[in-house]
Design an enzyme around this catalytic site. Structure first.
Site, mmCIF file in Angstrom:
data_model
loop_
_atom_site.group_PDB
_atom_site.id
_atom_site.type_symbol
_atom_site.label_atom_id
_atom_site.label_comp_id
_atom_site.label_asym_id
_atom_site.label_seq_id
_atom_site.Cartn_x
_atom_site.Cartn_y
_atom_site.Cartn_z
ATOM 1 N N LYS A 103 0.703 -1.257 0.267
ATOM 2 C CA LYS A 103 0.163 0.076 0.109
ATOM 3 C C LYS A 103 0.937 1.386 0.047
ATOM 4 O O LYS A 103 1.934 1.147 0.434
ATOM 5 C CB LYS A 103 -0.851 -0.036 1.264
ATOM 6 N N ASP A 180 0.761 7.457 3.050
ATOM 7 C CA ASP A 180 1.376 6.439 3.938
ATOM 8 C C ASP A 180 0.448 5.764 4.879
ATOM 9 O O ASP A 180 0.634 4.489 4.676
ATOM 10 C CB ASP A 180 2.540 7.211 4.681
HETATM 11 N N1 LIG Z 1 2.104 -3.306 5.051
HETATM 12 C C1 LIG Z 1 2.516 -2.852 6.041
HETATM 13 O O1 LIG Z 1 2.570 -2.974 7.225
HETATM 14 C C2 LIG Z 1 3.855 -1.725 5.426
HETATM 15 C C3 LIG Z 1 4.438 -1.304 6.697
HETATM 16 C C4 LIG Z 1 5.518 -0.292 6.103
HETATM 17 C C5 LIG Z 1 5.527 0.093 4.635
HETATM 18 N N2 LIG Z 1 4.471 -0.415 3.861
HETATM 19 C C6 LIG Z 1 4.722 -0.050 2.462
HETATM 20 O O2 LIG Z 1 5.773 -0.871 1.816
HETATM 21 C C7 LIG Z 1 6.517 -0.277 0.926
HETATM 22 C C8 LIG Z 1 7.798 -0.412 1.218
HETATM 23 O O3 LIG Z 1 8.255 0.620 2.636
HETATM 24 P P1 LIG Z 1 9.598 0.275 3.395
HETATM 25 O O4 LIG Z 1 9.080 0.816 4.564
HETATM 26 O O5 LIG Z 1 9.764 -1.283 3.309
HETATM 27 O O6 LIG Z 1 10.215 1.054 2.497
HETATM 28 P P2 LIG Z 1 12.051 1.299 2.549
HETATM 29 O O7 LIG Z 1 12.472 0.084 3.467
HETATM 30 O O8 LIG Z 1 12.331 2.492 2.915
HETATM 31 O O9 LIG Z 1 12.268 0.984 1.063
HETATM 32 C C9 LIG Z 1 11.883 -0.498 0.381
HETATM 33 C C10 LIG Z 1 12.807 -0.415 -0.726
HETATM 34 O O10 LIG Z 1 12.380 0.640 -2.074
HETATM 35 C C11 LIG Z 1 13.410 0.435 -2.803
HETATM 36 N N3 LIG Z 1 13.563 1.617 -3.676
HETATM 37 C C12 LIG Z 1 13.392 1.482 -4.924
HETATM 38 N N4 LIG Z 1 13.506 2.930 -5.466
HETATM 39 C C13 LIG Z 1 13.884 3.556 -4.545
HETATM 40 C C14 LIG Z 1 14.477 5.009 -4.596
HETATM 41 N N5 LIG Z 1 14.325 5.401 -5.725
HETATM 42 N N6 LIG Z 1 14.801 5.341 -3.223
HETATM 43 C C15 LIG Z 1 14.780 4.633 -2.234
HETATM 44 N N7 LIG Z 1 14.297 3.287 -2.155
HETATM 45 C C16 LIG Z 1 13.812 2.913 -3.367
HETATM 46 C C17 LIG Z 1 14.697 -0.091 -2.029
HETATM 47 O O11 LIG Z 1 14.909 -1.292 -2.764
HETATM 48 P P3 LIG Z 1 16.409 -1.911 -2.897
HETATM 49 O O12 LIG Z 1 16.432 -2.777 -1.747
HETATM 50 O O13 LIG Z 1 16.241 -2.665 -4.186
HETATM 51 O O14 LIG Z 1 17.364 -0.768 -3.003
HETATM 52 C C18 LIG Z 1 14.347 -0.240 -0.653
HETATM 53 O O15 LIG Z 1 14.810 -1.281 -0.085
HETATM 54 C C19 LIG Z 1 5.635 1.148 0.799
HETATM 55 O O16 LIG Z 1 4.803 0.967 -0.294
HETATM 56 C C20 LIG Z 1 4.940 1.361 2.122
HETATM 57 O O17 LIG Z 1 3.978 2.211 2.082
HETATM 58 C C21 LIG Z 1 3.653 -1.196 4.132
#
Ligand SMILES: NC(=O)c1ccc[n+]([C@@H]2O[C@H](COP(=O)([O-])OP(=O)(O)OC[C@H]3O[C@@H](n4cnc5c(N)ncnc54)[C@H](OP(=O)(O)O)[C@@H]3O)[C@@H](O)[C@H]2O)c1
Length: 333
Positions: A103, A180
């Site tokens: 999401k 978010d």
């Molecule tokens: N369902 C839930 O409970 C939950 C909780 C938190 C977040 N989320 C969602 O999950 C997704 C990822 O969140 P997260 O907190 O896991 O994110 P995060 O750790 O900050 O980043 C996830 C990945 O995004 C990639 N990425 C691709 N393009 C990027 C760019 N231009 N700049 C920085 N990173 C980039 C990186 O992948 P690489 O490893 O390839 O570098 C990074 O490891 C979001 O859509 C967020 O809303 C869901």
């Protein structure tokens, strides 16, 4: 070859080796029943290798493209930051992968419509990973919802203090409270309306936002058949329980969705709990972080050849996306 009596396992690959990817991988591989994460892809081979080693995965790809081309993966969990979702979903669908996307699924309604059309055209499943909808306690509450005496009103929020340096404060990365975390309570409201066959209506939206910056908080009020006060914040800790209220024999009742409501472990009557059959408490805690339930539901849909899901309908993603996009639109002028 499949072991006798064992259902086919969906082979998952993850795109993005970040925070939520780790949780999904652990939950699916430790607690899932219908699939296994077999591959990780990151923009950097070293990061992919480290993730694979940490979580004991057989495959590590140094690009998302390599994951798309892998013949050892059936479905991709898109777990990158949300401005990157749309392009990555398209790439995975074009490569023949089913897609479960974190999401918010995308941040443009027109992108969602195009991607859903592409998925249907290719005979692939595309769903938003709104995990709360797949928790057993939430499924039980939704099943009982029609028995609850109304008129119903819902109060739910998702808010916590986030690092000012992080991506959530960057307008170029589509940060902000509504995208978010606002999508969570909006989904809850949309799902309740759908379950009851009620028109969801349009929200009145209040934002705390300076010109050119992201929304620090967002508040959505619905005044329809279900009244709702829904909040989101990236600068404030908000109540982690959600409340649903109604009237029975002239008396108000309120139930609370407990745990963090977006990881619901149960439902309890706070007040006005009569000895009515519909007022039974629900206690259905989950193992681990509970993400195995959305993964298993997704795998079940794939096995059934479904192109949409009753639990995570593409139309609800569309509805929520539309509310947020319209609510934020002045910022894009
Ligand atoms: N369902 C839930 O409970 C939950 C909780 C938190 C977040 N989320 C969602 O999950 C997704 C990822 O969140 P997260 O907190 O896991 O994110 P995060 O750790 O900050 O980043 C996830 C990945 O995004 C990639 N990425 C691709 N393009 C990027 C760019 N231009 N700049 C920085 N990173 C980039 C990186 O992948 P690489 O490893 O390839 O570098 C990074 O490891 C979001 O859509 C967020 O809303 C869901």
């Amino acid at each position: 070859m499949q072991a006798q009596g064992k259902p086919a396992q969906l082979r998952w690959g993850i795109a993005g080796a970040g925070g939520i990817a780790r949780r999904f991988c652990r939950d699916v591989n430790q607690h899932g029943t219908l699939g296994q994460v077999v591959a990780i892809a990151a923009r950097d081979q070293g990061r992919a290798d480290a993730f694979a080693q940490e979580l004991a995965l057989p495959l590590a790809f140094g690009s998302y493209q390599a994951l798309a081309q892998s013949l050892e993966v059936d479905a991709v969990y898109v777990a990158v930051i949300h401005p990157e979702h749309a392009a990555l979903i398209k790439e995975m669908l074009l490569a023949g992968k089913h897609v479960l996307v974190e999401k918010p699924a995308v941040t443009r309604l027109k992108d969602w419509d195009a991607l859903v059309a592409l998925a249907h055209e290719r005979g692939l499943l595309l769903l938003e990973a709104m995990k709360v909808m797949c928790f057993p306690a939430m499924r039980t509450l939704l099943a009982r919802l029609p028995e609850l005496p109304g008129p119903l009103s819902l109060r739910a929020a998702f808010g916590s203090v986030q690092s000012r340096e992080g991506k959530l404060f960057d307008p170029a990365l589509e940060g902000g409270a509504a995208w978010d975390v606002g999508v969570y309570p909006l989904w809850l409201y949309a799902a309740f309306c759908k379950q009851l066959g009620l028109e969801a209506g349009k929200p009145e939206v209040r934002l705390q936002r300076a010109p050119g910056e992201v929304d620090l908080s967002a508040h959505f009020t619905f005044d329809g058949a279900i009244r709702a006060e829904l909040g989101a914040s990236i600068i404030e800790d908000l109540d982690k329980a959600a409340y649903l209220s109604g009237q029975w024999q002239g008396q108000p009742w309120t139930l609370v969705i407990e745990g963090k409501w977006w990881n619901p472990q149960g439902v309890r009557w706070l007040s006005g709990a009569p000895d009515a059959p519909w007022a039974q408490e629900i206690a259905l805690p989950v193992a681990g972080g509970g993400m195995q339930h959305e993964a298993d539901h997704f795998a079940h849909c794939v096995a059934e050849g479904l192109l949409d899901s009753a639990w995570l309908p593409q139309a609800l993603t569309r509805q929520v996306l539309g509310w947020v996009e319209r609510g934020l639109t002045p910022a894009r002028d």
